[in-house]
Design a protein around this motif. Sequence first.
Motif, PDB file in Angstrom:
ATOM      1  N   GLY A  36       0.804  -1.218   0.000  1.00  0.00           N
ATOM      2  CA  GLY A  36       0.000   0.000   0.000  1.00  0.00           C
ATOM      3  C   GLY A  36       0.829   1.255   0.000  1.00  0.00           C
ATOM      4  O   GLY A  36       0.333   2.343  -0.299  1.00  0.00           O
ATOM      5  N   SER A  37       2.127   1.118   0.334  1.00  0.00           N
ATOM      6  CA  SER A  37       2.993   2.297   0.374  1.00  0.00           C
ATOM      7  C   SER A  37       3.569   2.618  -1.002  1.00  0.00           C
ATOM      8  O   SER A  37       3.944   3.751  -1.269  1.00  0.00           O
ATOM      9  N   PHE A  38       3.659   1.606  -1.846  1.00  0.00           N
ATOM     10  CA  PHE A  38       4.257   1.790  -3.168  1.00  0.00           C
ATOM     11  C   PHE A  38       3.193   1.606  -4.244  1.00  0.00           C
ATOM     12  O   PHE A  38       2.276   0.795  -4.098  1.00  0.00           O
ATOM     13  N   ASP A  39       3.358   2.339  -5.335  1.00  0.00           N
ATOM     14  CA  ASP A  39       2.405   2.240  -6.438  1.00  0.00           C
ATOM     15  C   ASP A  39       2.902   1.321  -7.546  1.00  0.00           C
ATOM     16  O   ASP A  39       2.106   0.717  -8.258  1.00  0.00           O
ATOM     17  N   MET A  40       4.189   1.265  -7.709  1.00  0.00           N
ATOM     18  CA  MET A  40       4.741   0.436  -8.782  1.00  0.00           C
ATOM     19  C   MET A  40       6.167   0.043  -8.422  1.00  0.00           C
ATOM     20  O   MET A  40       6.771   0.620  -7.520  1.00  0.00           O
TER      21      MET A  40
END
Lengths: 278, 367
Positions: B100-104
Amino acid sequence: MSRRWLLTPGLLWTAAFFFAPLVLLVLYSFGQIDVITFQMSFGWTVSNYQQLASALYLNAALRSVALTVAATAGCALLGFPVAYTISRARGRAQTLLLVAVIAPFWISFVVRTFAWINLLSADGLVTWAFRMLGLVQAHGDLLYGQGAIAVGMLYNYLPLMILPIFVVLERIDPVLLDAAADIGLSSAATFRRVILPLAAPGIVAGCLLVGIPATGEYTIPAILGGGKVLMIGNIISDQFLQVGNYPLGSALAAALMAVLVVVLIVSRRRLASIEDVS
Amino acid sequence: MANLHPMTRRRLLVQGARLATVAGAAPVLAACSSGSSTSVSVSGGGKLSGQIVMVNYPDWIGAKEVTDFEKAYPGVTVKQVAEASGGNAAQAAQIAQNKGSFDMALAGINLATQLNEAGILQAFTSSSVPNLKGIPSSFRTAYPYGIPTDQGKVGIAYRKDLLPNPPKSWAAMFKMAPSISGKIVFSDYDVDIMAIALLSLGYSVNSTSSAQLQQAKTVLVDVKPHLKAFLDTDITKPMVQGSAVLTVCYDYDFATVSPSNPHIGWIEPAEGMPGYIEGWVPLAGSSKLAEVYAFMNYHLRPATYAGFIDNTGASYLLPDATPLITKSIRNNVALEFNASANVKYEELLPAATTKLRDEIWQEVQAA
């Protein structure tokens, strides 16, 4: 407020960031993991500990112990004369010598170890010196193997041996050395019968400071060993970082820690008895 | 036997609503990216905003790619977080523990498959990245979880002056090892080294057969006394200095040293080259999926992609970018675009095989 309350922050810190991770490590060592999905299951199995009896891990542990003993003995042999020299120096000379010993700690451990790649490579200064002596062939180098690992361990851990020995040597009352001379003891006898016994606590402390971290060492073998020398620290590192088998890595780490704790307790008792005699 | 884990669909329904939003934006994104002019991109960028957090190797991106993208899409920023070092497990743990902290994320095919199995990947909608059509279908098929960005191939680099008759196959290399004992360097990546041993025996790089893996172990144990080292950094340095004459390494390792060392040659062994594809994948829990797809699409513009390859020196996958890529890369024998190169892509294997391979590798190291 009681003075004991002053201990609270330190105790809380230690509990949260030292004991809790240790407990977690031990708990993990009784679990199992799917290395694809990282799903942990705690069936409280001892299979991870049973694996430690395999020849692979035992040999790696023995190799670690052998290299540690060699490195510790080497550090003691090289470190004692250095510590003695520093303890005999006075004023600015002593300060400069101490700074020379401590200065490498201002540089990252990894960087210091990588520096040895250049020194031991085919174009390196150390290799060049050995080539001049006819000990290394043209284009040859001194890298990658147990010799390079031993050099790296000696270099990196030497200050940890020098400093505690220096502290005890510094405390030796010069009157004792004068008394030894007065009763006709030779320099060698003075060293053997006065200096060495008084320096023993420092030597034991130095051996602990060097030996304990060296046993679990994985950075130096990884950099200077060329991947050909498998030590127990490298196996633990691989299990956590490469394979993702946390339970087996935890079991290996917990077992190593247990052995080192036993060594530490025995050494502490030995140290206490030496100090009592001293 | 190849053993690619099928893409799971357990998250598809949950993500459907989120993807529907993206699908609505897709035509706009397509318009943004179909042309190469910035003005078109900016017009679409007005609908996008916020910060994309990307897990990436340090500097593994075009030198001006992020700033150019942010100019093209005002309101969208890209924050890069350094990918954990140490291996797939460390990288997977980094992403899983910060879900949830990173998008990609940048992910090799094995890591991407692993993340997918663990439910950490967002289902990838290829139609949201129109520029993906520029990547040949073979690479897209091999990397279904996002956009493939580059590949790595393992071959043989050698000193032409010190090894006039180099091996042309992996089998020949293992056979030759005693004659150049102590002057061979292998990559310190177990998957690749196991793969070349398997190829030399005529087996698949993704073999799950215990018998075949044990045979590969025998090959490696036999060759180990003749190896100088297994290295993961500065792997070609001993060869450049002359203390090694042959190095099993990646194409980019060779390409790094070959321009200034013309006496170093490259061989693509007859059995094929073990290799990987890596790319960008969208991560589950991201609220910036539209922005992520826009960034992916921007990355695959030929000019942007050429900047990425120029900065990383990786083996490239977008043929349309060839004229824009630095000559030293596009003409390098190891990196030049060749969709028909005999690359044997390594795949994520079942847990039992992964453990067995790990044990075998440690036995090789301990031998």
